[in-house]
Design a protein around this motif. Structure first.
Motif, PDB file in Angstrom:
ATOM      1  N   LYS A 291       1.177  -1.110   0.042  1.00  0.00           N
ATOM      2  CA  LYS A 291      -0.433  -0.137   0.085  1.00  0.00           C
ATOM      3  C   LYS A 291       0.918   1.102  -0.272  1.00  0.00           C
ATOM      4  O   LYS A 291       0.675   2.496  -1.267  1.00  0.00           O
ATOM      5  CB  LYS A 291      -1.244   0.390   1.516  1.00  0.00           C
TER       6      LYS A 291
ATOM      7  N   LYS B 147       1.125   3.725  -2.661  1.00  0.00           N
ATOM      8  CA  LYS B 147       0.392   5.537  -3.032  1.00  0.00           C
ATOM      9  C   LYS B 147       1.572   6.292  -3.125  1.00  0.00           C
ATOM     10  O   LYS B 147       1.778   7.575  -4.052  1.00  0.00           O
ATOM     11  CB  LYS B 147       0.065   5.611  -1.601  1.00  0.00           C
ATOM     12  N   GLU B 148       3.150   6.326  -2.328  1.00  0.00           N
ATOM     13  CA  GLU B 148       4.006   7.319  -2.586  1.00  0.00           C
ATOM     14  C   GLU B 148       4.939   7.080  -4.252  1.00  0.00           C
ATOM     15  O   GLU B 148       5.530   8.314  -4.350  1.00  0.00           O
ATOM     16  CB  GLU B 148       5.386   7.062  -1.239  1.00  0.00           C
ATOM     17  N   ASN B 149       5.053   6.244  -4.593  1.00  0.00           N
ATOM     18  CA  ASN B 149       6.193   6.070  -6.385  1.00  0.00           C
ATOM     19  C   ASN B 149       5.623   5.842  -7.140  1.00  0.00           C
ATOM     20  O   ASN B 149       5.834   6.355  -8.461  1.00  0.00           O
ATOM     21  CB  ASN B 149       6.169   4.443  -5.937  1.00  0.00           C
ATOM     22  N   HIS B 150       3.637   5.574  -6.938  1.00  0.00           N
ATOM     23  CA  HIS B 150       2.673   5.491  -8.458  1.00  0.00           C
ATOM     24  C   HIS B 150       1.503   6.029  -8.009  1.00  0.00           C
ATOM     25  O   HIS B 150       0.896   6.553  -8.995  1.00  0.00           O
ATOM     26  CB  HIS B 150       2.268   4.005  -8.371  1.00  0.00           C
ATOM     27  N   HIS B 151       1.166   6.918  -6.495  1.00  0.00           N
ATOM     28  CA  HIS B 151       0.196   7.915  -6.344  1.00  0.00           C
ATOM     29  C   HIS B 151      -1.136   6.620  -6.644  1.00  0.00           C
ATOM     30  O   HIS B 151      -2.365   7.109  -6.831  1.00  0.00           O
ATOM     31  CB  HIS B 151      -0.226   8.454  -7.486  1.00  0.00           C
ATOM     32  N   ILE B 152      -1.148   5.480  -6.271  1.00  0.00           N
ATOM     33  CA  ILE B 152      -2.131   4.368  -6.516  1.00  0.00           C
ATOM     34  C   ILE B 152      -2.734   4.333  -4.562  1.00  0.00           C
ATOM     35  O   ILE B 152      -1.722   3.796  -4.070  1.00  0.00           O
ATOM     36  CB  ILE B 152      -1.971   3.221  -6.697  1.00  0.00           C
ATOM     37  N   GLU B 153      -3.728   5.288  -4.667  1.00  0.00           N
ATOM     38  CA  GLU B 153      -4.857   4.686  -3.387  1.00  0.00           C
ATOM     39  C   GLU B 153      -5.588   3.197  -3.154  1.00  0.00           C
ATOM     40  O   GLU B 153      -6.224   2.876  -4.599  1.00  0.00           O
ATOM     41  CB  GLU B 153      -5.014   5.574  -2.833  1.00  0.00           C
TER      42      GLU B 153
ATOM     43  N   ASP C 179      -8.228   3.780  -5.409  1.00  0.00           N
ATOM     44  CA  ASP C 179      -7.771   3.603  -7.009  1.00  0.00           C
ATOM     45  C   ASP C 179      -8.083   1.908  -7.820  1.00  0.00           C
ATOM     46  O   ASP C 179      -7.762   1.210  -8.982  1.00  0.00           O
ATOM     47  CB  ASP C 179      -6.267   3.940  -7.416  1.00  0.00           C
TER      48      ASP C 179
END
Length: 461
Positions: free
Chosen positions: A421, A425-431, A435
């Motif tokens: 997680k 979130k930090e590297n790919h902005h996927i939550e 998302d």
């Protein structure tokens, strides 16, 4: 005799046993009518309904080009047609298990025709073996595939048959009417397309079949199951081709023949145990108290389980009606062993979508995964979807074709996103949870729960 020939799911001109029968018994036939009843696929997925219609139109267009015009109508109109034509006999397939509804199969249709005082002639058109000739010494079907395979492999031999019987049929068949109101003009010849694809597979891809058969990262499949489901190719013709090329590459050809034999194995079992279409082959599991969690089932169907390999497989099925065999095992085990949902729910869903749907193969494949069938995987064998993903799609190529949110994600994060997680979130902005879904069940907890449920059933009687 006044003979009607039922053509549904035997959508081929060449190597057609129905046409061969007509020619062999031509002197006994006073009037010949070809009949193509159209299946009701109103409850099927659009992708399956469209594919069926495309194949039907292509077949009829080809028939018309050879001056053959079958009666086309819905199944519920057959009784009236039979009476209007004053048929004395009907010739129909007796071994097709790919109909969308079971009421179209041989036993049901035979009774319906006999109610109209019509004699029914059954013809094997879609399977290689006559079930009664594959039994063990106790005159029972083999319940373990390996035993079936060893006992019947030697009976695969080159078979001769007429290629162009349809040319003679065209000379004697009466012209029918299009009561189904299908628009046939310029439809694609799907039989020709199937033959080209099959030839391409034999000339190229089969040479690496054994090594790559479980590789889901690329479309490495023969397409044969769909061709057989529609009757675009004859199983005898297929086996002749495999035997002809066998000496050039025994390992890969034998691996493919083995897969075709699985289809025959399940067919024989279904003819002997038709009740297994809706209930567990193993009697002790028929009282299993499966979960009825509708939310979990909907998540599985829509590809929202949080396990990318499962979700990608289901999304592709929903979009295309296709699914790799390895993925069928993965998603069926996930439904039955992780979500603990009755295998019949999944089997029914596959029936709605699969272009290559075959009742015997689908039912017994599901029962294999659920550990309720003959020769089934032991209940304590439970696929870990994360490990399956890492093993058969290590770089995430397949996952990325269906889950675009992961396009730029490194493979190490793809197989179990919930675990990563923070990094996603930090590297790919996927939550995760926004998302893409978070896992709806945790693998170890699900395994422990399911194993206990099976243990509670107790040992076999």
């Amino acid at each position: 005799m006044r003979l009607g020939v039922i053509l549904n799911r035997v959508f081929r001109m060449q190597h057609n046993p129905l046409f061969e029968y007509v020619i062999q018994h031509q002197n006994e036939i006073d009037q010949l009518y070809l009949i193509l009843p159209i299946e009701d696929l109103s409850d099927a997925a659009n992708v399956k309904r469209d594919d069926y219609e495309k194949v039907v139109k292509g077949f009829v267009h080809t028939l018309n080009q050879h001056e053959i015009y079958p009666h086309m109508l819905n199944y519920d109109q057959l009784g009236v047609l039979v009476d209007d034509l004053a048929l004395s006999h009907v010739l129909m397939p007796q071994d097709i298990m790919s109909y969308h509804q079971s009421i179209y199969d041989y036993p049901h249709m035979k009774r319906a025709f006999e109610n109209h005082q019509v004699k029914v002639i059954g013809q094997r058109v879609n399977h290689y073996f006559q079930p009664s000739q594959t039994l063990n010494q106790q005159q029972q079907p083999y319940k373990v595939f390996t035993s079936f395979y060893k006992a019947n492999r030697k009976n695969l031999v080159h078979r001769h048959y007429k290629v162009d019987a349809y040319k003679q049929v065209a000379k004697i068949a009466e012209k029918g009417t299009n009561q189904a109101h299908l628009q046939i003009n310029d439809s694609e010849d799907m039989e020709k397309s199937a033959r080209q694809d099959w030839a391409t597979f034999l000339n190229t891809d089969i040479s690496d079949y054994k090594r790559r058969t479980d590789d889901i990262s690329q479309d490495y499949v023969s397409g044969l199951s769909r061709f057989l489901a529609y009757g675009l190719l004859d199983i005898r013709e297929v086996m002749n081709d495999l035997l002809a090329g066998y000496d050039s590459d025994e390992i890969n050809y034998e691996a493919f023949i083995r897969e075709v034999m699985f289809r025959e194995f399940y067919y024989v079992l279904m003819t002997k145990y038709p009740q297994t279409a809706t209930q567990s082959f193993s009697e002790k599991y028929r009282g299993m108290q499966w979960s009825t969690n509708p939310s979990h089932f909907e998540s599985w169907k829509s590809g929202q389980t949080g396990y990318p390999i499962v979700d990608a497989a289901m999304k592709k099925l929903n979009r295309t009606g296709l699914m790799h065999n390895r993925l069928r095992m993965v998603v069926s085990q996930f439904l039955t062993k992780h979500l603990f949902i009755d295998w019949t729910w999944g089997e029914a869903y596959f029936r709605q979508y699969l272009l290559d749907y075959d009742n015997a193969s689908n039912v017994h494949g599901w029962q294999w995964s659920a550990s309720t069938g003959t020769d089934a995987v032991p209940y304590f064998r439970m696929f870990n979807p994360i490990r399956q993903s890492e093993r058969f799609d290590p770089n995430g190529y397949f996952i990325k074709t269906e889950l675009e949110v992961f396009d730029d994600v490194r493979p190490q994060y793809l197989h179990h996103p919930t675990r990563y997680k923070a990094q996603l979130k930090e590297n790919h902005h996927i939550e995760i949870g926004k998302d893409c879904p978070e896992v709806i069940v945790e693998h170890k907890k699900s395994r422990d729960y399911v194993m206990q449920q099976f243990k509670n059933i107790g040992p076999s009687n």
